[in-house]
Design an enzyme around this catalytic site. Structure first.
Site, mmCIF file in Angstrom:
data_model
loop_
_atom_site.group_PDB
_atom_site.id
_atom_site.type_symbol
_atom_site.label_atom_id
_atom_site.label_comp_id
_atom_site.label_asym_id
_atom_site.label_seq_id
_atom_site.Cartn_x
_atom_site.Cartn_y
_atom_site.Cartn_z
ATOM 1 N N HIS A 1 -2.926 -1.014 -3.253
ATOM 2 C CA HIS A 1 -3.847 -0.161 -3.099
ATOM 3 C C HIS A 1 -3.688 1.068 -3.887
ATOM 4 C CE1 HIS A 1 -4.358 -1.820 1.162
ATOM 5 N NE2 HIS A 1 -4.702 -2.543 0.264
ATOM 6 N N ASP B 1 -4.640 -4.523 5.951
ATOM 7 C CA ASP B 1 -4.835 -5.322 4.712
ATOM 8 C C ASP B 1 -3.650 -6.123 4.502
ATOM 9 O OD1 ASP B 1 -5.990 -6.426 2.836
ATOM 10 O OD2 ASP B 1 -5.393 -4.926 1.255
ATOM 11 N N SER C 1 1.015 -1.047 -0.022
ATOM 12 C CA SER C 1 0.060 0.018 -0.072
ATOM 13 C C SER C 1 0.969 1.189 -0.047
ATOM 14 C CB SER C 1 -1.178 0.155 1.131
ATOM 15 O OG SER C 1 -1.895 1.117 0.944
#
Length: 334
Positions: free
Chosen positions: A173, A272, A146
């Protein structure tokens, strides 16, 4: 993990003991007033980690730390609110900022637990990495990232050399509209390996990186007899407001490849990928998460460590070397 707490303050010892005892896998062996007493207990009780909260400018504390580190080969976390002296063993200890009595917050304990798990995993990996990671048995590499991810992923991919022997699936992401530019930038930066946006229904082949498009979950539909995955782009609901979600990819790979799944979790905010890493471990696969020292944001890796989903914790420059070792590619062509 077995822990000894050493701090001159009975209140601090009680705070640490109370919070750490909430974790089923943590056992507090002793709570003592200084490192010398911790060393005495450690000779017989053999902890995994000793937490020391006293002033290590004192020579007696330093001598005891040397015994814990060098003679007993134990891991030590030092909690301090003072500058450290120059010590020969300084690189061997983990140092965390010691809060005042009113500041033992949830954030502090999140960091402490992540550090404890990191040290435990490193201790375990020294003995079992070569035994447990079945070299050459992997058939897929998954990468999740991310915040700070593109640079981190580029560094890892560059280190894989040419002709990487497995398909690489990558969930990042990213905002809608930015995925094509990122895939293009990675292709220009990592000329050793092919990089493309994943397409629904395509077969992923070795030596190619398949990146999840923005606003699509990347999952494995099924695995062909040649061990190549057939990809699916899913419009399922976002997971914790994220689509693509690293967890979706990792769980899919865990179920499809089980012990043949190798996954890397890099820098990123939030949690995540942590649950996906744990699932991969439960299915017999192998996970590597990025060490705090090289993360832009130590969120996702820390969450994986805390959840017990990290088989190894490595600084970014070491990750590609370890991947090549695990897949038995020792002379990667650059």
């Amino acid at each position: 993990m077995r822990i000894i707490i050493a701090d001159s303050s009975a209140v601090v010892r009680a705070i640490l003991d109370q919070h750490l005892s909430d974790y089923d896998d943590i056992e507090i062996l002793a709570s003592v007033s200084n490192a010398s007493k911790a060393a005495s207990y450690a000779k017989t009780d053999r902890p995994d980690i000793v937490i020391v909260g006293n002033d290590i400018n004192e020579k007696t504390e330093q001598d005891s730390l040397k015994a814990l580190l060098n003679e007993m080969k134990l891991s030590v976390i030092v909690l301090t609110d003072k500058p450290l002296p120059t010590l020969t063993f300084q690189k061997k200890i983990k140092v965390l900022d010691k809060p005042n009595l009113k500041s033992y917050s949830e954030d502090f304990f999140t960091t402490l637990i992540a550090t404890l798990r990191e040290l435990t995993n490193k201790n375990d990996s020294k003995q079992s990495n070569e035994e447990n990671a079945k070299k050459g048995s992997f058939k897929i590499l998954c990468i999740g990232a991310s915040t700070g991810g593109p640079t981190a992923v580029a560094e890892v991919l560059q280190g894989l050399g040419k002709n990487f022997p497995y398909p690489v699936l990558y969930a990042q992401h990213i905002e809608v509209g930015a995925d094509k530019n990122l895939a293009s930038w990675l292709s220009e930066t990592c000329t050793n390996i092919r990089i493309k946006l994943a397409e629904n229904g395509e077969e992923a082949v070795p030596g190619t990186v398949y990146m999840a498009p923005a606003d699509k979950h990347l999952i494995i539909s099924y695995v062909k007899s040649n061990s190549h995955p057939v990809l699916e782009l899913s419009n399922e609901e976002p997971e914790h407001f994220l689509r693509p979600a690293v967890n979706k990819l990792f769980r899919s790979a865990a179920e499809s490849y089980k012990s043949s799944c190798l996954a890397i979790l890099l820098t990123g905010m939030g949690a995540d990928g942590a649950e996906g890493c744990k699932r991969i471990c439960e299915r017999g696969g192998w996970t590597i998460v990025e060490d705090k020292s090289t993360c832009a944001v130590f969120g996702m890796p820390a969450a994986a460590i805390e959840l017990g989903g990290a088989k190894e914790i490595l600084a970014r420059p070491d990750i590609s070397k370890r991947i090549l070792s695990l897949v038995q590619v020792y002379d990667a062509e650059y």
